[in-house]
Scaffold this motif. Sequence first.
Motif, mmCIF file in Angstrom:
data_model
loop_
_atom_site.group_PDB
_atom_site.id
_atom_site.type_symbol
_atom_site.label_atom_id
_atom_site.label_comp_id
_atom_site.label_asym_id
_atom_site.label_seq_id
_atom_site.Cartn_x
_atom_site.Cartn_y
_atom_site.Cartn_z
ATOM 1 N N PHE A 232 -22.677 37.491 -38.869
ATOM 2 C CA PHE A 232 -21.433 36.442 -38.396
ATOM 3 C C PHE A 232 -21.180 35.523 -39.615
ATOM 4 N N LYS A 233 -20.244 34.940 -39.650
ATOM 5 C CA LYS A 233 -19.750 34.032 -40.429
ATOM 6 C C LYS A 233 -18.926 33.019 -40.029
ATOM 7 N N ILE A 234 -19.237 31.648 -39.997
ATOM 8 C CA ILE A 234 -18.474 30.655 -39.417
ATOM 9 C C ILE A 234 -18.139 29.801 -40.369
ATOM 10 N N ARG A 235 -16.877 29.362 -40.346
ATOM 11 C CA ARG A 235 -16.532 28.066 -41.297
ATOM 12 C C ARG A 235 -15.128 27.434 -40.669
ATOM 13 N N LYS A 236 -14.954 26.154 -40.795
ATOM 14 C CA LYS A 236 -13.806 25.461 -40.230
ATOM 15 C C LYS A 236 -12.689 25.577 -41.517
ATOM 16 N N ARG A 237 -11.795 25.968 -40.981
ATOM 17 C CA ARG A 237 -10.353 26.188 -41.662
ATOM 18 C C ARG A 237 -10.075 24.872 -42.219
ATOM 19 N N LEU A 238 -9.738 24.754 -43.502
ATOM 20 C CA LEU A 238 -8.936 23.712 -44.184
ATOM 21 C C LEU A 238 -7.474 23.780 -44.199
ATOM 22 N N LEU A 239 -6.908 22.742 -43.744
ATOM 23 C CA LEU A 239 -5.248 22.799 -43.500
ATOM 24 C C LEU A 239 -4.745 22.417 -44.865
ATOM 25 N N LEU A 240 -5.397 21.358 -45.552
ATOM 26 C CA LEU A 240 -4.795 20.866 -46.644
ATOM 27 C C LEU A 240 -6.051 20.606 -47.774
ATOM 28 N N PRO A 241 -5.535 20.993 -48.979
ATOM 29 C CA PRO A 241 -6.740 20.960 -50.052
ATOM 30 C C PRO A 241 -7.403 19.604 -50.063
ATOM 31 N N PHE A 242 -6.721 18.631 -50.007
ATOM 32 C CA PHE A 242 -7.520 17.251 -49.985
ATOM 33 C C PHE A 242 -8.305 16.865 -48.864
ATOM 34 N N GLU A 243 -8.456 17.732 -47.826
ATOM 35 C CA GLU A 243 -9.266 17.520 -46.771
ATOM 36 C C GLU A 243 -10.731 18.003 -47.086
ATOM 37 N N ILE A 244 -11.103 18.469 -48.152
ATOM 38 C CA ILE A 244 -12.498 18.965 -48.481
ATOM 39 C C ILE A 244 -13.463 17.904 -48.504
ATOM 40 N N ASN A 245 -12.814 16.480 -48.798
ATOM 41 C CA ASN A 245 -14.098 15.590 -48.862
ATOM 42 C C ASN A 245 -14.324 14.914 -47.341
ATOM 43 N N LYS A 246 -13.309 15.048 -46.613
ATOM 44 C CA LYS A 246 -13.440 14.443 -45.199
ATOM 45 C C LYS A 246 -13.556 15.489 -44.013
ATOM 46 N N GLN A 247 -13.367 16.577 -44.247
ATOM 47 C CA GLN A 247 -13.666 17.684 -43.241
ATOM 48 C C GLN A 247 -15.095 18.401 -43.469
ATOM 49 N N ASN A 248 -15.439 19.379 -42.612
ATOM 50 C CA ASN A 248 -16.572 19.881 -42.538
ATOM 51 C C ASN A 248 -16.377 21.124 -43.711
ATOM 52 N N ASN A 249 -17.253 21.079 -44.578
ATOM 53 C CA ASN A 249 -17.131 21.959 -45.808
ATOM 54 C C ASN A 249 -18.167 22.827 -45.977
ATOM 55 N N ILE A 250 -18.720 23.505 -44.733
ATOM 56 C CA ILE A 250 -19.806 24.584 -44.761
ATOM 57 C C ILE A 250 -19.530 25.945 -44.276
ATOM 58 N N ILE A 251 -20.185 26.853 -45.032
ATOM 59 C CA ILE A 251 -19.921 28.142 -44.676
ATOM 60 C C ILE A 251 -21.285 28.638 -43.898
ATOM 61 N N VAL A 252 -21.272 29.137 -42.754
ATOM 62 C CA VAL A 252 -22.276 29.407 -41.938
ATOM 63 C C VAL A 252 -22.122 31.116 -42.149
ATOM 64 N N ASN A 253 -23.520 31.732 -42.547
ATOM 65 C CA ASN A 253 -23.687 32.895 -42.641
ATOM 66 C C ASN A 253 -25.022 33.089 -41.687
ATOM 67 N N GLY A 254 -24.756 34.050 -40.674
ATOM 68 C CA GLY A 254 -25.864 34.545 -39.934
ATOM 69 C C GLY A 254 -26.158 35.714 -39.750
ATOM 70 N N LYS A 255 -27.243 36.161 -39.231
ATOM 71 C CA LYS A 255 -27.827 37.606 -38.923
ATOM 72 C C LYS A 255 -28.510 37.629 -37.757
ATOM 73 N N ILE A 256 -27.920 38.561 -36.636
ATOM 74 C CA ILE A 256 -28.536 38.872 -35.469
ATOM 75 C C ILE A 256 -29.218 40.164 -35.408
ATOM 76 N N THR A 257 -30.766 40.030 -35.298
ATOM 77 C CA THR A 257 -31.585 41.092 -35.339
ATOM 78 C C THR A 257 -32.091 41.403 -34.089
ATOM 79 N N ARG A 258 -32.456 42.653 -33.587
ATOM 80 C CA ARG A 258 -33.180 43.234 -32.740
ATOM 81 C C ARG A 258 -34.495 43.241 -33.047
ATOM 82 N N ILE A 259 -35.474 42.447 -32.042
ATOM 83 C CA ILE A 259 -36.875 42.471 -32.500
ATOM 84 C C ILE A 259 -37.648 43.690 -31.547
ATOM 85 N N ASP A 260 -37.690 43.259 -30.313
ATOM 86 C CA ASP A 260 -38.355 44.174 -29.583
ATOM 87 C C ASP A 260 -37.654 44.063 -28.237
#
Length: 161
Positions: free
Chosen positions: A43-71
């Motif tokens: 899965f990948k989560i990110r917050k959509r930026l509406l304006l290009p100059f929001e990069i300094n003020k808004q959440n600018n992280i991309i979250v990459n995740g993996k869900i694995t079955r153990i047992d």
Amino acid sequence: MKDWNFQVKNSPKEIRQKLESSIGNANRFVLNMNDDKLNLENFKIRKRLLLPFEINKQNNIIVNGKITRIDPGKGTGIKVSFSQHPLSKLIMYGHIILGLGFLVAIILEYSNNSYTYLIAGILLAIGALLGFQLKINFDKNVQEYKKLISETLGQNLNYSK
């Protein structure tokens, strides 16, 4: 880039449903889920930026995740990695490179104007301040995402690490 690993007792399907229902419909969040043949769900989560100059003020992280079955009895493993948005790095490094370019022009005596010193100093200062601000915001936003993910999955996880 920061990594975060933890285990939950829910099945991968339940985790996927919880993530899609809470984060997938949230304001300005984008959630992409992919199935893999090796019992992984990405899965990948990110917050959509509406304006290009929001990069300094808004959440600018991309979250990459993996869900694995153990047992079946032990639960499910989740690995999450946090990385900074490439546009924020481009803005910061662009200011620093421009400032250094002006300093090289001064050193090679293409320009002896005092305004060139001023422009170079301002660009380097802006680049350095942007770097510090992005680092502080990155750490703060990572903690917020960890809290969001742990609350979404209904876990009382220690997300302060």
